[in-house]
Design an enzyme around this catalytic site. Structure first.
Site, PDB file in Angstrom:
ATOM      1  CE  LYS A  34      68.091  13.448  27.708  1.00 20.19           C
ATOM      2  NZ  LYS A  34      66.853  13.607  26.971  1.00 20.19           N
ATOM      3  CE1 TYR A  85      58.959  11.514  26.656  1.00 19.79           C
ATOM      4  CE2 TYR A  85      61.232  12.200  27.000  1.00 19.79           C
ATOM      5  CZ  TYR A  85      59.985  11.894  27.505  1.00 19.79           C
ATOM      6  OH  TYR A  85      59.766  11.961  28.862  1.00 19.79           O
ATOM      7  CG  ASP A 117      63.107  18.771  22.420  1.00 22.22           C
ATOM      8  OD1 ASP A 117      64.154  19.056  23.042  1.00 22.22           O
ATOM      9  OD2 ASP A 117      62.258  17.958  22.836  1.00 22.22           O
TER      10      ASP A 117
HETATM   11  C1  LIG Z   1      65.417  13.869  27.349  1.00 23.07           C
HETATM   12  C2  LIG Z   1      64.584  14.676  26.431  1.00 23.07           C
HETATM   13  C3  LIG Z   1      63.539  15.499  26.895  1.00 23.07           C
HETATM   14  C4  LIG Z   1      63.088  15.488  28.321  1.00 23.07           C
HETATM   15  O1  LIG Z   1      64.065  15.931  29.205  1.00 23.07           O
HETATM   16  P1  LIG Z   1      63.946  15.541  30.759  1.00 23.07           P
HETATM   17  O2  LIG Z   1      65.075  16.280  31.384  1.00 23.07           O
HETATM   18  O3  LIG Z   1      64.048  14.057  30.833  1.00 23.07           O
HETATM   19  O4  LIG Z   1      62.608  16.030  31.219  1.00 23.07           O
HETATM   20  C5  LIG Z   1      62.897  16.319  25.996  1.00 23.07           C
HETATM   21  N1  LIG Z   1      63.245  16.319  24.694  1.00 23.07           N
HETATM   22  C6  LIG Z   1      64.216  15.539  24.211  1.00 23.07           C
HETATM   23  C7  LIG Z   1      64.567  15.603  22.766  1.00 23.07           C
HETATM   24  C8  LIG Z   1      64.904  14.682  25.051  1.00 23.07           C
HETATM   25  O5  LIG Z   1      65.838  13.867  24.552  1.00 23.07           O
END
Ligand SMILES: *Cc1c(COP(=O)(O)O)cnc(C)c1O
Length: 431
Positions: free
Chosen positions: A270, A147, A242
Protein backbone atom coordinates in the site's frame (compact mmCIF):
# COMPACT_ATOMS: atom_id res chain seq x y z
CA UNK A 1 -28.71 13.58 -9.73
CA UNK A 2 -31.18 11.14 -8.17
CA UNK A 3 -29.74 7.79 -7.19
CA UNK A 4 -28.32 5.92 -10.10
CA UNK A 5 -30.87 6.83 -12.81
CA UNK A 6 -29.45 7.79 -16.18
CA UNK A 7 -26.08 7.75 -14.54
CA UNK A 8 -22.93 7.01 -16.51
CA UNK A 9 -21.97 4.84 -13.54
CA UNK A 10 -24.98 2.62 -14.27
CA UNK A 11 -24.14 2.42 -17.93
CA UNK A 12 -20.51 1.56 -17.25
CA UNK A 13 -21.40 -0.96 -14.55
CA UNK A 14 -23.82 -2.74 -16.87
CA UNK A 15 -21.19 -2.79 -19.59
CA UNK A 16 -18.47 -4.01 -17.23
CA UNK A 17 -20.53 -7.09 -16.25
CA UNK A 18 -20.06 -8.53 -19.75
CA UNK A 19 -16.29 -8.55 -19.81
CA UNK A 20 -15.39 -8.92 -16.11
CA UNK A 21 -16.96 -11.10 -13.38
CA UNK A 22 -19.30 -8.84 -11.44
CA UNK A 23 -17.97 -5.86 -13.34
CA UNK A 24 -15.00 -5.28 -11.02
CA UNK A 25 -11.40 -6.37 -10.57
CA UNK A 26 -11.59 -6.68 -6.79
CA UNK A 27 -14.83 -7.80 -5.11
CA UNK A 28 -15.43 -5.01 -2.56
CA UNK A 29 -15.60 -2.46 -5.38
CA UNK A 30 -18.89 -3.97 -6.57
CA UNK A 31 -20.88 -2.46 -3.63
CA UNK A 32 -22.42 -5.89 -2.87
CA UNK A 33 -22.34 -5.21 0.86
CA UNK A 34 -24.09 -1.83 0.66
CA UNK A 35 -26.11 -2.30 -2.53
CA UNK A 36 -26.39 0.20 -5.37
CA UNK A 37 -24.08 1.07 -8.21
CA UNK A 38 -20.34 1.49 -7.80
CA UNK A 39 -18.91 4.81 -8.90
CA UNK A 40 -16.58 4.66 -11.86
CA UNK A 41 -13.76 7.08 -11.18
CA UNK A 42 -12.37 9.30 -13.90
CA UNK A 43 -9.77 11.34 -12.03
CA UNK A 44 -8.54 12.24 -8.58
CA UNK A 45 -6.69 15.11 -6.99
CA UNK A 46 -5.77 15.81 -3.36
CA UNK A 47 -8.64 14.62 -1.11
CA UNK A 48 -11.14 14.31 -3.99
CA UNK A 49 -12.12 12.12 -6.84
CA UNK A 50 -14.73 12.51 -9.56
CA UNK A 51 -17.02 9.83 -10.98
CA UNK A 52 -18.23 9.25 -14.52
CA UNK A 53 -21.09 11.74 -14.02
CA UNK A 54 -18.60 14.41 -13.04
CA UNK A 55 -19.74 14.33 -9.41
CA UNK A 56 -17.03 15.16 -6.88
CA UNK A 57 -16.47 13.11 -3.74
CA UNK A 58 -14.29 13.61 -0.69
CA UNK A 59 -12.42 10.31 -0.72
CA UNK A 60 -11.82 8.44 2.54
CA UNK A 61 -10.36 5.34 0.94
CA UNK A 62 -7.30 6.72 -0.79
CA UNK A 63 -7.00 3.57 -2.90
CA UNK A 64 -7.31 1.59 0.39
CA UNK A 65 -4.35 3.38 1.89
CA UNK A 66 -1.67 4.24 -0.67
CA UNK A 67 -2.81 7.83 -1.38
CA UNK A 68 -1.49 9.10 1.96
CA UNK A 69 -0.05 12.33 0.53
CA UNK A 70 -3.27 13.00 -1.41
CA UNK A 71 -4.16 11.90 -4.92
CA UNK A 72 -1.92 12.82 -7.85
CA UNK A 73 0.61 14.62 -5.68
CA UNK A 74 2.70 16.68 -8.15
CA UNK A 75 6.04 15.34 -6.88
CA UNK A 76 4.90 11.73 -7.11
CA UNK A 77 3.45 12.26 -10.59
CA UNK A 78 6.67 13.94 -11.73
CA UNK A 79 8.83 11.09 -10.38
CA UNK A 80 6.65 8.56 -12.20
CA UNK A 81 6.81 10.51 -15.46
CA UNK A 82 10.58 10.84 -15.25
CA UNK A 83 11.04 7.16 -14.46
CA UNK A 84 8.66 6.11 -17.24
CA UNK A 85 10.60 8.16 -19.77
CA UNK A 86 13.72 6.15 -18.88
CA UNK A 87 12.00 2.81 -19.53
CA UNK A 88 9.17 0.89 -17.95
CA UNK A 89 10.78 -2.36 -16.85
CA UNK A 90 14.13 -4.05 -17.34
CA UNK A 91 14.08 -7.41 -15.58
CA UNK A 92 17.53 -6.53 -14.27
CA UNK A 93 18.51 -4.74 -11.06
CA UNK A 94 18.45 -0.94 -10.68
CA UNK A 95 19.91 1.50 -8.15
CA UNK A 96 16.38 2.66 -7.27
CA UNK A 97 15.68 -0.76 -5.74
CA UNK A 98 18.69 -0.39 -3.44
CA UNK A 99 17.57 3.08 -2.42
CA UNK A 100 14.06 2.05 -1.44
CA UNK A 101 15.36 -1.07 0.35
CA UNK A 102 17.83 1.06 2.32
CA UNK A 103 15.10 3.57 3.11
CA UNK A 104 12.69 0.87 4.37
CA UNK A 105 15.42 -0.67 6.54
CA UNK A 106 16.31 2.73 7.95
CA UNK A 107 12.71 3.70 8.76
CA UNK A 108 11.53 0.36 10.17
CA UNK A 109 14.25 -0.81 12.58
CA UNK A 110 13.20 -4.49 12.59
CA UNK A 111 14.04 -4.66 8.87
CA UNK A 112 17.63 -5.69 8.21
CA UNK A 113 16.88 -6.82 4.66
CA UNK A 114 13.86 -6.61 2.39
CA UNK A 115 12.70 -8.21 -0.83
CA UNK A 116 10.41 -6.21 -3.10
CA UNK A 117 7.30 -7.75 -4.64
CA UNK A 118 4.26 -6.29 -6.41
CA UNK A 119 1.35 -6.91 -4.04
CA UNK A 120 0.61 -7.42 -0.37
CA UNK A 121 -0.63 -10.90 -1.20
CA UNK A 122 2.80 -11.83 -2.54
CA UNK A 123 4.50 -10.26 0.47
CA UNK A 124 2.58 -12.29 3.07
CA UNK A 125 2.61 -15.47 0.98
CA UNK A 126 6.38 -15.24 0.64
CA UNK A 127 6.89 -14.39 4.31
CA UNK A 128 4.92 -17.53 5.24
CA UNK A 129 7.01 -19.66 2.91
CA UNK A 130 10.16 -18.21 4.43
CA UNK A 131 8.93 -18.86 7.97
CA UNK A 132 8.12 -22.45 7.07
CA UNK A 133 11.38 -22.90 5.19
CA UNK A 134 13.44 -21.46 8.01
CA UNK A 135 11.79 -23.44 10.82
CA UNK A 136 11.11 -26.67 8.97
CA UNK A 137 7.59 -26.55 10.45
CA UNK A 138 4.22 -26.48 8.67
CA UNK A 139 1.65 -24.99 11.05
CA UNK A 140 0.75 -21.32 10.95
CA UNK A 141 -1.43 -19.24 13.26
CA UNK A 142 -3.66 -16.43 12.06
CA UNK A 143 -6.51 -14.51 13.70
CA UNK A 144 -10.13 -14.27 12.70
CA UNK A 145 -10.90 -11.05 10.86
CA UNK A 146 -7.29 -10.31 9.89
CA UNK A 147 -6.82 -10.24 6.13
CA UNK A 148 -3.45 -11.12 4.68
CA UNK A 149 -4.19 -11.23 0.97
CA UNK A 150 -5.58 -14.17 -0.94
CA UNK A 151 -2.91 -16.88 -0.78
CA UNK A 152 -4.56 -20.31 -0.42
CA UNK A 153 -3.42 -21.13 3.10
CA UNK A 154 -4.70 -17.77 4.39
CA UNK A 155 -8.24 -18.01 3.00
CA UNK A 156 -9.47 -19.79 6.04
CA UNK A 157 -11.90 -19.35 8.89
CA UNK A 158 -11.94 -20.94 12.30
CA UNK A 159 -12.82 -24.61 12.53
CA UNK A 160 -15.73 -25.89 14.59
CA UNK A 161 -13.84 -26.52 17.81
CA UNK A 162 -11.36 -24.54 19.81
CA UNK A 163 -7.87 -25.19 18.44
CA UNK A 164 -9.10 -27.23 15.50
CA UNK A 165 -7.70 -26.34 12.13
CA UNK A 166 -9.54 -24.10 9.76
CA UNK A 167 -12.00 -24.38 6.89
CA UNK A 168 -11.44 -22.71 3.51
CA UNK A 169 -13.39 -19.48 2.97
CA UNK A 170 -13.13 -19.75 -0.79
CA UNK A 171 -14.10 -22.39 -3.29
CA UNK A 172 -11.00 -23.73 -4.99
CA UNK A 173 -8.93 -23.98 -1.82
CA UNK A 174 -8.47 -27.67 -0.97
CA UNK A 175 -9.00 -28.55 2.69
CA UNK A 176 -5.54 -30.08 2.58
CA UNK A 177 -4.08 -26.65 1.89
CA UNK A 178 -5.53 -25.08 5.03
CA UNK A 179 -5.15 -28.03 7.36
CA UNK A 180 -1.99 -26.42 8.73
CA UNK A 181 -3.66 -23.05 9.44
CA UNK A 182 -4.91 -22.47 12.96
CA UNK A 183 -7.38 -19.58 13.25
CA UNK A 184 -7.65 -17.96 16.67
CA UNK A 185 -9.63 -15.05 18.15
CA UNK A 186 -8.02 -11.63 17.94
CA UNK A 187 -7.00 -10.22 21.33
CA UNK A 188 -7.61 -13.56 23.07
CA UNK A 189 -4.45 -14.19 25.11
CA UNK A 190 -5.50 -17.41 26.92
CA UNK A 191 -6.44 -19.04 23.61
CA UNK A 192 -3.07 -18.15 22.12
CA UNK A 193 -1.33 -19.59 25.18
CA UNK A 194 -3.35 -22.81 24.85
CA UNK A 195 -2.38 -23.11 21.20
CA UNK A 196 1.31 -22.84 21.98
CA UNK A 197 1.04 -25.14 24.98
CA UNK A 198 -0.52 -27.86 22.88
CA UNK A 199 1.40 -27.52 19.59
CA UNK A 200 4.02 -24.80 19.97
CA UNK A 201 6.85 -27.01 18.74
CA UNK A 202 5.19 -27.41 15.34
CA UNK A 203 4.15 -23.77 14.78
CA UNK A 204 6.24 -22.13 12.04
CA UNK A 205 4.83 -18.64 12.50
CA UNK A 206 2.15 -16.35 13.80
CA UNK A 207 0.90 -13.72 11.36
CA UNK A 208 -1.05 -10.74 12.66
CA UNK A 209 -2.26 -7.26 11.79
CA UNK A 210 -1.10 -5.39 14.91
CA UNK A 211 -3.60 -2.67 14.10
CA UNK A 212 -6.29 -4.57 12.22
CA UNK A 213 -7.79 -2.71 9.28
CA UNK A 214 -9.73 -5.40 7.50
CA UNK A 215 -12.42 -5.94 10.15
CA UNK A 216 -13.09 -2.24 10.35
CA UNK A 217 -10.36 -0.76 12.58
CA UNK A 218 -9.53 -2.82 15.64
CA UNK A 219 -6.50 -2.26 17.82
CA UNK A 220 -4.58 -5.13 19.28
CA UNK A 221 -4.18 -4.88 23.03
CA UNK A 222 -0.54 -4.42 24.08
CA UNK A 223 -0.73 -7.62 26.21
CA UNK A 224 -1.90 -9.63 23.20
CA UNK A 225 1.09 -8.62 21.07
CA UNK A 226 3.54 -8.79 23.96
CA UNK A 227 2.49 -12.34 24.84
CA UNK A 228 2.60 -13.29 21.15
CA UNK A 229 6.18 -12.05 20.96
CA UNK A 230 7.18 -13.99 24.09
CA UNK A 231 5.54 -17.22 22.93
CA UNK A 232 7.11 -17.04 19.45
CA UNK A 233 10.54 -16.51 21.00
CA UNK A 234 10.04 -19.28 23.55
CA UNK A 235 8.90 -21.84 20.98
CA UNK A 236 11.13 -20.78 18.09
CA UNK A 237 8.24 -19.61 15.89
CA UNK A 238 8.58 -16.66 13.52
CA UNK A 239 6.48 -13.60 14.38
CA UNK A 240 5.20 -11.91 11.22
CA UNK A 241 3.59 -8.48 11.43
CA UNK A 242 1.45 -7.88 8.39
CA UNK A 243 1.84 -4.13 8.08
CA UNK A 244 0.67 -3.94 4.47
CA UNK A 245 -2.00 -1.53 5.67
CA UNK A 246 -0.59 -0.15 8.94
CA UNK A 247 2.95 0.41 7.64
CA UNK A 248 3.62 4.14 7.10
CA UNK A 249 -0.10 4.66 7.85
CA UNK A 250 -0.34 4.57 11.65
CA UNK A 251 3.06 6.26 11.95
CA UNK A 252 6.47 6.31 10.31
CA UNK A 253 7.65 3.10 11.97
CA UNK A 254 4.32 1.30 11.64
CA UNK A 255 2.36 -0.55 14.31
CA UNK A 256 5.54 -2.21 15.58
CA UNK A 257 6.93 1.18 16.58
CA UNK A 258 3.61 2.17 18.16
CA UNK A 259 3.57 -0.94 20.35
CA UNK A 260 7.33 -1.21 20.79
CA UNK A 261 7.40 -4.81 19.57
CA UNK A 262 10.03 -6.22 17.23
CA UNK A 263 8.65 -8.84 14.83
CA UNK A 264 10.94 -11.27 13.01
CA UNK A 265 9.40 -10.54 9.63
CA UNK A 266 7.22 -7.71 8.34
CA UNK A 267 5.03 -7.46 5.25
CA UNK A 268 4.58 -4.03 3.69
CA UNK A 269 2.54 -2.72 0.75
CA UNK A 270 0.00 0.00 0.00
CA UNK A 271 1.76 3.25 1.11
CA UNK A 272 5.24 2.06 0.07
CA UNK A 273 4.08 1.99 -3.56
CA UNK A 274 2.41 5.40 -3.40
CA UNK A 275 -0.39 4.10 -5.67
CA UNK A 276 1.67 1.82 -7.90
CA UNK A 277 2.30 -1.88 -7.30
CA UNK A 278 5.10 -2.13 -4.74
CA UNK A 279 5.06 -4.35 -1.68
CA UNK A 280 7.83 -5.93 0.34
CA UNK A 281 8.65 -8.41 3.03
CA UNK A 282 11.70 -8.23 5.22
CA UNK A 283 13.15 -8.64 8.65
CA UNK A 284 16.05 -10.40 10.34
CA UNK A 285 18.99 -10.87 7.99
CA UNK A 286 19.57 -14.47 9.11
CA UNK A 287 16.01 -15.28 8.02
CA UNK A 288 16.07 -13.23 4.81
CA UNK A 289 19.29 -14.97 3.76
CA UNK A 290 17.28 -18.17 3.50
CA UNK A 291 15.73 -16.65 0.35
CA UNK A 292 16.85 -17.57 -3.16
CA UNK A 293 19.38 -16.96 -4.67
CA UNK A 294 21.41 -17.28 -1.43
CA UNK A 295 19.13 -19.73 0.36
CA UNK A 296 16.72 -22.58 -0.36
CA UNK A 297 13.38 -20.69 -0.19
CA UNK A 298 12.23 -19.84 -3.69
CA UNK A 299 10.47 -16.61 -4.64
CA UNK A 300 10.60 -14.42 -7.77
CA UNK A 301 8.73 -11.79 -9.80
CA UNK A 302 8.95 -10.42 -13.36
CA UNK A 303 7.92 -6.93 -12.24
CA UNK A 304 9.38 -7.01 -8.71
CA UNK A 305 11.16 -3.73 -8.00
CA UNK A 306 9.67 -2.17 -11.13
CA UNK A 307 11.44 1.17 -11.70
CA UNK A 308 8.31 3.26 -12.27
CA UNK A 309 6.56 1.81 -9.23
CA UNK A 310 9.66 2.22 -7.08
CA UNK A 311 9.89 5.89 -8.13
CA UNK A 312 6.31 6.48 -6.89
CA UNK A 313 7.02 4.62 -3.66
CA UNK A 314 10.32 6.31 -2.94
CA UNK A 315 8.88 9.79 -3.53
CA UNK A 316 5.95 9.00 -1.24
CA UNK A 317 8.32 7.77 1.46
CA UNK A 318 10.25 11.06 1.18
CA UNK A 319 7.05 13.11 1.53
CA UNK A 320 5.86 11.32 4.67
CA UNK A 321 9.16 12.19 6.35
CA UNK A 322 8.50 15.91 6.20
CA UNK A 323 8.56 17.28 9.76
CA UNK A 324 5.26 16.85 11.57
CA UNK A 325 3.64 14.82 8.79
CA UNK A 326 2.20 12.09 11.02
CA UNK A 327 1.25 14.49 13.81
CA UNK A 328 -0.84 16.50 11.37
CA UNK A 329 -2.30 13.38 9.77
CA UNK A 330 -3.30 11.96 13.16
CA UNK A 331 -4.76 15.31 14.22
CA UNK A 332 -6.94 15.49 11.09
CA UNK A 333 -8.05 11.88 11.49
CA UNK A 334 -8.96 12.50 15.12
CA UNK A 335 -10.92 15.61 14.14
CA UNK A 336 -12.91 13.49 11.71
CA UNK A 337 -13.56 10.72 14.25
CA UNK A 338 -14.57 13.23 16.95
CA UNK A 339 -16.71 15.25 14.54
CA UNK A 340 -18.60 12.21 13.32
CA UNK A 341 -19.13 10.98 16.87
CA UNK A 342 -20.51 14.36 17.98
CA UNK A 343 -22.80 14.55 14.96
CA UNK A 344 -24.20 11.08 15.68
CA UNK A 345 -24.70 11.96 19.32
CA UNK A 346 -26.75 15.04 18.38
CA UNK A 347 -29.01 12.78 16.35
CA UNK A 348 -29.20 10.16 19.11
CA UNK A 349 -27.61 7.46 16.93
CA UNK A 350 -25.53 4.80 18.74
CA UNK A 351 -22.17 5.33 17.09
CA UNK A 352 -18.50 5.53 17.96
CA UNK A 353 -15.26 5.98 16.11
CA UNK A 354 -11.60 5.28 16.63
CA UNK A 355 -8.46 6.50 14.89
CA UNK A 356 -4.82 5.44 14.79
CA UNK A 357 -2.52 7.70 12.79
CA UNK A 358 -4.19 8.19 9.41
CA UNK A 359 -6.59 5.26 9.78
CA UNK A 360 -10.06 5.34 11.30
CA UNK A 361 -12.98 3.08 12.14
CA UNK A 362 -16.68 3.94 12.39
CA UNK A 363 -18.93 1.63 14.38
CA UNK A 364 -22.69 1.67 14.57
CA UNK A 365 -22.60 0.34 18.11
CA UNK A 366 -22.08 1.87 21.52
CA UNK A 367 -18.51 0.68 22.05
CA UNK A 368 -15.38 0.19 19.98
CA UNK A 369 -15.07 -3.52 19.11
CA UNK A 370 -12.06 -5.62 20.15
CA UNK A 371 -12.72 -8.70 18.02
CA UNK A 372 -14.23 -9.81 14.73
CA UNK A 373 -17.37 -11.06 16.49
CA UNK A 374 -17.94 -7.74 18.26
CA UNK A 375 -17.37 -5.84 15.02
CA UNK A 376 -19.87 -7.98 13.11
CA UNK A 377 -22.50 -7.25 15.77
CA UNK A 378 -22.63 -3.62 14.57
CA UNK A 379 -25.80 -2.29 12.91
CA UNK A 380 -25.14 -3.07 9.26
CA UNK A 381 -28.45 -1.72 7.96
CA UNK A 382 -27.76 1.61 9.61
CA UNK A 383 -24.21 1.69 8.30
CA UNK A 384 -25.52 1.05 4.79
CA UNK A 385 -28.05 3.91 5.04
CA UNK A 386 -25.32 6.17 6.35
CA UNK A 387 -22.98 5.12 3.57
CA UNK A 388 -25.52 5.92 0.84
CA UNK A 389 -26.55 9.17 2.51
CA UNK A 390 -22.96 10.31 2.62
CA UNK A 391 -22.36 9.20 -0.96
CA UNK A 392 -25.24 11.39 -2.06
CA UNK A 393 -23.68 14.23 -0.09
CA UNK A 394 -20.42 13.72 -1.99
CA UNK A 395 -18.46 11.85 0.67
CA UNK A 396 -17.04 8.46 -0.25
CA UNK A 397 -16.46 6.04 2.62
CA UNK A 398 -15.51 2.38 2.21
CA UNK A 399 -18.51 0.49 0.79
CA UNK A 400 -18.72 -2.07 3.60
CA UNK A 401 -19.12 -1.95 7.38
CA UNK A 402 -16.06 -4.15 7.89
CA UNK A 403 -13.57 -1.83 6.21
CA UNK A 404 -11.43 0.88 7.77
CA UNK A 405 -11.15 4.43 6.43
CA UNK A 406 -8.15 6.51 5.44
CA UNK A 407 -7.30 10.18 5.70
CA UNK A 408 -4.59 11.84 3.62
CA UNK A 409 -2.39 14.88 4.13
CA UNK A 410 -4.70 16.70 1.70
CA UNK A 411 -7.69 16.40 4.06
CA UNK A 412 -7.45 19.88 5.56
CA UNK A 413 -9.76 21.47 8.11
CA UNK A 414 -12.23 22.64 5.47
CA UNK A 415 -12.55 19.14 4.02
CA UNK A 416 -13.06 17.58 7.45
CA UNK A 417 -15.63 20.27 8.38
CA UNK A 418 -17.52 19.70 5.14
CA UNK A 419 -17.59 15.97 5.89
CA UNK A 420 -18.88 16.47 9.43
CA UNK A 421 -21.58 18.89 8.22
CA UNK A 422 -22.73 16.32 5.68
CA UNK A 423 -22.73 13.64 8.38
CA UNK A 424 -24.88 15.85 10.60
CA UNK A 425 -27.53 16.04 7.86
CA UNK A 426 -27.33 12.32 7.13
CA UNK A 427 -27.48 11.22 10.79
CA UNK A 428 -30.55 13.43 11.27
CA UNK A 429 -32.32 11.50 8.50
CA UNK A 430 -31.32 8.03 9.75
CA UNK A 431 -33.94 6.04 11.57
C1 LIG B 1 -4.35 -4.98 1.47
C2 LIG B 1 -3.78 -5.97 2.41
C3 LIG B 1 -3.13 -7.14 1.96
C4 LIG B 1 -3.13 -7.55 0.52
O1 LIG B 1 -2.46 -6.65 -0.30
P1 LIG B 1 -2.76 -6.66 -1.88
O2 LIG B 1 -1.79 -5.68 -2.42
O3 LIG B 1 -4.19 -6.28 -2.04
O4 LIG B 1 -2.50 -8.06 -2.35
C5 LIG B 1 -2.51 -7.95 2.88
N1 LIG B 1 -2.53 -7.64 4.20
C6 LIG B 1 -3.15 -6.55 4.66
C7 LIG B 1 -3.11 -6.25 6.12
C8 LIG B 1 -3.80 -5.69 3.80
O5 LIG B 1 -4.46 -4.63 4.28
Amino acid sequence: MTPDHHSQNDILFARAQHSTPGGVNSPVRAFRSVGGTPRFITRAEGPYFWDADGKRYIDYIGSWGPAIVGHAHPQVVKAVQDAAARGLSFGAPTEGEIEIAEELCRLVPSLEQVRLVSSGTEATMSALRLARGATGRDKIVKFEGCYHGHADSLLVKAGSGLLTFGNPTSAGVPEDFVKHTLVLDYNNVPQLEDAFASMGDSIACVIVEAVAGNMNLIRATPEFLQRMRELCTEYGAVLIFDEVMSGFRVGLGGAQELYGIVPDLTALGKVIGGGLPVAAFGGRADLMEKMAPVGPVYQAGTLSGNPVAVAAGMTTLKLVQEPGFYDRLAAQTNKLADGLTAAAQEAGIPFCADAVGGMFGMYFSSHVPASYGQMMAGDKARFNSFFHGMLEEGVYFAPAMFEAGFVSAAHDDAVIAETVEAARRVFARLV
